[in-house]
Design a protein around this motif. Structure first.
Motif, PDB file in Angstrom:
ATOM      1  N   ARG A   3      -8.982  -1.087  -7.097  1.00  0.00           N
ATOM      2  CA  ARG A   3      -8.385  -0.227  -6.084  1.00  0.00           C
ATOM      3  C   ARG A   3      -7.862   1.041  -6.748  1.00  0.00           C
ATOM      4  O   ARG A   3      -7.152   0.976  -7.762  1.00  0.00           O
ATOM      5  N   THR A   4      -8.201   2.171  -6.161  1.00  0.00           N
ATOM      6  CA  THR A   4      -7.801   3.455  -6.728  1.00  0.00           C
ATOM      7  C   THR A   4      -7.288   4.426  -5.668  1.00  0.00           C
ATOM      8  O   THR A   4      -6.948   5.564  -6.003  1.00  0.00           O
ATOM      9  N   LYS A   5      -7.229   4.001  -4.417  1.00  0.00           N
ATOM     10  CA  LYS A   5      -6.793   4.897  -3.340  1.00  0.00           C
ATOM     11  C   LYS A   5      -5.365   4.571  -2.940  1.00  0.00           C
ATOM     12  O   LYS A   5      -5.085   3.520  -2.355  1.00  0.00           O
ATOM     13  N   HIS A  41      -2.852   1.341   0.021  1.00  0.00           N
ATOM     14  CA  HIS A  41      -2.117   0.201  -0.530  1.00  0.00           C
ATOM     15  C   HIS A  41      -0.606   0.419  -0.530  1.00  0.00           C
ATOM     16  O   HIS A  41       0.105  -0.159  -1.346  1.00  0.00           O
ATOM     17  N   LEU A  42      -0.112   1.225   0.395  1.00  0.00           N
ATOM     18  CA  LEU A  42       1.323   1.501   0.442  1.00  0.00           C
ATOM     19  C   LEU A  42       2.138   0.250   0.751  1.00  0.00           C
ATOM     20  O   LEU A  42       3.298   0.129   0.342  1.00  0.00           O
ATOM     21  N   GLU A  43       1.513  -0.708   1.472  1.00  0.00           N
ATOM     22  CA  GLU A  43       2.245  -1.925   1.818  1.00  0.00           C
ATOM     23  C   GLU A  43       2.530  -2.783   0.589  1.00  0.00           C
ATOM     24  O   GLU A  43       3.387  -3.673   0.620  1.00  0.00           O
ATOM     25  N   ASP A  44       1.826  -2.511  -0.515  1.00  0.00           N
ATOM     26  CA  ASP A  44       2.041  -3.264  -1.755  1.00  0.00           C
ATOM     27  C   ASP A  44       2.993  -2.546  -2.719  1.00  0.00           C
ATOM     28  O   ASP A  44       3.110  -2.936  -3.884  1.00  0.00           O
ATOM     29  N   ALA A  45       3.642  -1.512  -2.240  1.00  0.00           N
ATOM     30  CA  ALA A  45       4.496  -0.709  -3.120  1.00  0.00           C
ATOM     31  C   ALA A  45       5.657  -1.524  -3.677  1.00  0.00           C
ATOM     32  O   ALA A  45       6.193  -2.418  -3.022  1.00  0.00           O
ATOM     33  N   SER A  62       4.191   6.830  -5.107  1.00  0.00           N
ATOM     34  CA  SER A  62       3.434   7.405  -6.208  1.00  0.00           C
ATOM     35  C   SER A  62       2.644   6.310  -6.910  1.00  0.00           C
ATOM     36  O   SER A  62       2.945   5.119  -6.771  1.00  0.00           O
ATOM     37  N   GLU A  63       1.634   6.689  -7.661  1.00  0.00           N
ATOM     38  CA  GLU A  63       0.765   5.719  -8.341  1.00  0.00           C
ATOM     39  C   GLU A  63       1.284   5.385  -9.736  1.00  0.00           C
ATOM     40  O   GLU A  63       1.969   6.180 -10.372  1.00  0.00           O
ATOM     41  N   THR A  64       0.942   4.209 -10.173  1.00  0.00           N
ATOM     42  CA  THR A  64       1.104   3.838 -11.571  1.00  0.00           C
ATOM     43  C   THR A  64      -0.040   2.908 -11.934  1.00  0.00           C
ATOM     44  O   THR A  64      -0.811   2.488 -11.067  1.00  0.00           O
ATOM     45  N   SER A  65      -0.166   2.607 -13.207  1.00  0.00           N
ATOM     46  CA  SER A  65      -1.250   1.731 -13.654  1.00  0.00           C
ATOM     47  C   SER A  65      -0.856   0.275 -13.470  1.00  0.00           C
ATOM     48  O   SER A  65       0.274  -0.051 -13.102  1.00  0.00           O
ATOM     49  N   ARG A  66      -1.793  -0.619 -13.750  1.00  0.00           N
ATOM     50  CA  ARG A  66      -1.503  -2.053 -13.693  1.00  0.00           C
ATOM     51  C   ARG A  66      -0.632  -2.490 -14.873  1.00  0.00           C
ATOM     52  O   ARG A  66       0.113  -3.461 -14.774  1.00  0.00           O
ATOM     53  N   PHE A  67      -0.749  -1.755 -15.997  1.00  0.00           N
ATOM     54  CA  PHE A  67      -0.123  -2.246 -17.217  1.00  0.00           C
ATOM     55  C   PHE A  67       1.177  -1.549 -17.584  1.00  0.00           C
ATOM     56  O   PHE A  67       1.920  -2.016 -18.436  1.00  0.00           O
ATOM     57  N   ARG A  78       0.616   0.046  -7.756  1.00  0.00           N
ATOM     58  CA  ARG A  78      -0.207  -0.213  -8.943  1.00  0.00           C
ATOM     59  C   ARG A  78      -1.681  -0.045  -8.594  1.00  0.00           C
ATOM     60  O   ARG A  78      -2.191  -0.686  -7.675  1.00  0.00           O
ATOM     61  N   LEU A  79      -2.354   0.816  -9.354  1.00  0.00           N
ATOM     62  CA  LEU A  79      -3.774   1.068  -9.145  1.00  0.00           C
ATOM     63  C   LEU A  79      -4.536   0.817 -10.434  1.00  0.00           C
ATOM     64  O   LEU A  79      -3.949   0.765 -11.527  1.00  0.00           O
ATOM     65  N   ASP A  80      -5.843   0.680 -10.312  1.00  0.00           N
ATOM     66  CA  ASP A  80      -6.690   0.451 -11.484  1.00  0.00           C
ATOM     67  C   ASP A  80      -7.083   1.787 -12.100  1.00  0.00           C
ATOM     68  O   ASP A  80      -8.251   2.201 -12.092  1.00  0.00           O
TER      69      ASP A  80
END
Length: 742
Positions: free
Chosen positions: A136-138, A142-146, A308-313, A341-343
């Motif tokens: 997932r990169t958008k 995925h705001l519900e998973d914030a 805002s986005e961040t990575s998985r790690f 969290r995005l890939d």
């Protein structure tokens, strides 16, 4: 006669070296037998490597080795103290650590060969098979998973709310509820990231790295590879732009060092322009602003929420929603900051991180509110002008923002503005005027400096800080020369070498206040030593004299009351048979004093745009930026810093846009022919006004740092001007002609 250099528009002391090519950058260092490494980038966003075939590459004569996760020795990764100075919470990316793919264009191999061309060709022969996993990169999907945007990181302040926003907003006669978006922005400095690692006969390493902190790179390498810091020297004498991209050690440093240690040979690795898009960027962000006000324009309620986005790690955080309480006098403020969290690779600090993002949305919303109120945008800001930081309940160390509004508006001619959208026109062009406020932190961090004064009258000062093109060499020279009373040509500043005294990474607009103060203080120690030695000379008029009683100028010590009493430095050194005087100084910020205040820089930005009524093409025609930056150390380099920030703000507003192919999770416009940035032909007339008030709370030199403030607020001012010109409110950046016309 005093020797005054601070504040003067002096030319860069390193200017001649740069324009003649004498200045050498990371990838330009060479030794006989140097090997070249080329990175092979992965092609999926998430999954694992099923098989990697290096046979064809290794068959080529001159290919020395191909490093992959299979043959890379395990490093000292388990020691979490290897984290660098700019690392966010989480587990940093480990190149070639295992078969796991965490983002597209992740390095999956390093081909090392006798020549660059051979390494480049051999890299095309490395074949990789993947087991692909769903990615997932958008962000918007995925705001519900914030998750909460918290966690310790230097400079990050978790947002906190105050008062009762919901009640105050519901009771507000005038309400605004809007959403803003901007995509990823990429640093793209002129000099691409590179590391040249020289393997010495004793097994030690001399490393040239493109970095904003040689001490940071040294710490990273020594910890990851389990080396003594005495065995690792990192140099970065010149940096061809960075903008935050070199705050953290990037993977070319690890790969070049790995190859050098394993092969016991010198190795150079330079990333390609597309690979410059494979690590860190300004994060994609969605922001919601709600403003409640009374009919007379007094703010009753502010809500600023950001996703805002961040990575998985890693959990990348920055101050996005923290600015309203610093700028506006409002008792009910809600601040919410969430991460998804995005890939993708972890975002990375980029000029004015968080500030350029959050203030864009806040100041755009304030403009929208002004039109709802039928109130002048500057009048609305002055109506809600804050005399203290509402988030902390503290006064500002200094604040000349009101004067910035006044002087900036006068320079721009704001009083001639017709407030009605689409009311100003010239030929086919709709003319729009907009303005915005800017704010950034004024930071000081620990720093060391050393100084050596020689009998020949020359002074050398040194600190491990970097000059990424900001003029650090020059202002350190000016501070040292003025403090000790020497001509500029007799002072030399040494920077960018891990053998020099400690300095934090060059970022956050903290260098002038931090290293500059350390240089000032170490030169004061030299001056005290000279005065003490002068007092030991037979029949000296300075016996028992205090530094406060004399002046250090024109290579002499002179009595303040009786200028006829003086003694030259040369006379003191000769009489006392001194060859050199060496001193060191450790600057530790006075937190007891500083924590009593909110410490910030401010700006008022005014913009004029021309929008073709038929075609929708947007031209930024004029910018006035009025800056509250404390004491200006060099009028010329400071002016250039603000110009650079304004240029980037223009680029953010109307040019820069990343396109992600979400099928593959990859940025597809990853070169400078497709990733549009502002160029000379796009540049308008830019006026810079400095409203100076030395800030002695932030630093002993009175400076607050101006690297970031020049950019903050520019995009909002331009967006507000586009609305004034067209009547069309665009809430996503960049503002293109399609958005402005549809």
């Amino acid at each position: 006669m005093a020797t005054n250099f601070i504040g003067k528009p002096k030319n860069r002391v390193d200017g001649r070296d740069k324009v003649t090519g004498t200045a050498k950058y990371t990838a330009e260092f060479h030794r006989p037998g140097l090997l070249h490494g080329v990175v092979v980038s992965g092609t999926i966003a998430k999954g694992r490597i099923k098989n990697i075939d290096t046979t064809a590459a290794l068959r080529l004569e001159g290919v020395v080795e191909v490093f992959t996760h299979i043959n890379t020795p395990k490093q000292a990764w388990l020691d979490l103290s290897y984290k660098d100075m700019d690392a966010p919470p989480g587990e940093p990316f480990r190149p070639l650590h295992n078969d796991k793919i965490q983002f597209n264009m992740q390095p999956v191999a390093l081909v090392v060969a006798e020549t660059l061309e051979l390494a480049q060709y051999a890299a095309t022969l490395v074949k990789v098979e993947y087991e692909v996993e769903e990615h997932r990169t958008k962000l918007a999907d995925h705001l519900e998973d914030a998750i909460d945007g918290d966690g310790f990181r230097a400079g990050f302040v978790p947002p906190k709310s105050q008062g009762n926003f919901k009640k105050a907003f519901s009771n507000s006669e005038v309400q605004l509820d809007v959403e803003y978006f901007h995509g990823a922005e990429h640093h793209n400095p002129m000099e691409m990231h590179a590391a040249t690692v020289f393997y010495e006969e004793d097994g030690s390493l001399t490393i040239y790295d493109k970095t904003q902190g040689v001490k940071n790179s040294q710490h990273y390498i020594s910890m990851v590879f389990g080396l003594s810091k005495k065995k690792v020297r990192v140099l970065s004498p010149f940096v061809g732009g960075a903008f935050g991209s070199a705050l953290r050690p990037q993977y070319q440093l690890f790969l070049a060092t790995l190859a050098a240690l394993e092969l016991k040979r010198s190795v150079k690795v330079e990333l390609t322009r597309p690979q410059m898009f494979s690590f860190g960027h300004r994060p994609i962000t969605i922001q919601n602003l709600k403003l409640g006000a009374s009919p007379d324009g007094k703010l009753k309620a502010i809500s600023h929420k950001a996703f805002s986005e961040t990575s998985r790690f890693e959990k990348y955080v920055e101050n996005v929603v923290n600015w309203a309480a610093k700028l506006y006098d409002c008792d009910n403020i809600e601040q919410v900051y969430k991460l998804v969290r995005l890939d993708m690779y972890t975002p990375l600090d980029m000029r004015a991180p968080g500030g350029a993002t959050g203030v864009y949305a806040l100041e755009s919303a304030m403009d929208e509110l002004s039109y709802k109120l039928k109130m002048d945008p500057m009048e609305l800001r002055l109506k809600n002008y804050s005399e203290e930081d509402k988030s902390e309940g503290k006064p500002f160390s200094t604040k000349t923002l009101r004067e910035c509004f006044q002087k900036g508006a006068a320079k721009f001619g704001w009083e001639k503005r017709n407030p009605q959208p689409r009311s100003m026109k010239k030929g086919h062009d709709l003319i729009g005027w907009g303005m915005a406020t800017g704010v950034w932190d004024a930071m000081q961090v620990p720093a060391r400096a050393k100084a050596e004064f020689s009998a020949d009258g020359t002074l050398t000062v040194g600190s491990a800080t970097a000059d990424i093109g900001t003029g650090t060499y020059t202002i350190m020279t000016q501070i040292a020369a003025e403090t000790l009373g020497l001509p500029l040509e007799k002072v030399k500043a040494n920077l960018g070498d891990s053998d020099l005294p400690f300095a934090f990474i060059e970022g956050g607009s903290s260098t002038a206040a931090s290293v500059g103060s350390a240089v000032q203080k170490v030169c004061e120690k030299i001056a005290k030593k000279l005065l003490k030695e002068a007092g030991k000379i037979k029949d000296s008029p300075f016996k028992g004299a205090n530094p406060e009683e004399v002046i250090f100028a024109d290579e002499m010590i002179t009595d303040k009351i009786n200028p006829s009493i003086s003694m030259s430095f040369a006379e003191i050194m000769e009489s006392r048979e001194l060859e050199k005087i060496n001193k060191k100084y450790m600057l530790l910020p006075n937190m007891l004093k500083q924590n009593k205040y909110s410490r910030n820089t401010h700006s008022a930005v005014f913009a004029e745009v021309k929008v073709d009524e038929d075609l929708g093409t947007i031209k930024v025609n004029r910018i006035v930026s009025a800056i509250d930056g404390g004491r200006i150390l060099n009028l010329k380099t400071a002016h250039s810093q603000i110009l650079g920030g304004v240029v980037w703000g223009i680029s953010m507003a109307v040019h820069e846009d990343s396109f992600m192919d979400h099928t593959f999770g990859r940025f597809i416009n990853h070169d400078l022919s497709k990733y549009h940035i502002s160029v000379n032909a796009d540049m308008p007339e830019i006026d810079v006004v400095f409203v100076e008030e030395p800030d002695m709370v932030v630093s002993s030199v009175g400076a607050k740092g101006i690297g970031e403030i020049g950019m903050v607020g520019v995009a909002a001012a331009i967006g507000n001007a586009v609305f004034h010109a067209t009547g069309k409110r665009v809430r996503s950046l960049p503002i293109t002609q399609e958005k402005a016309m549809t």
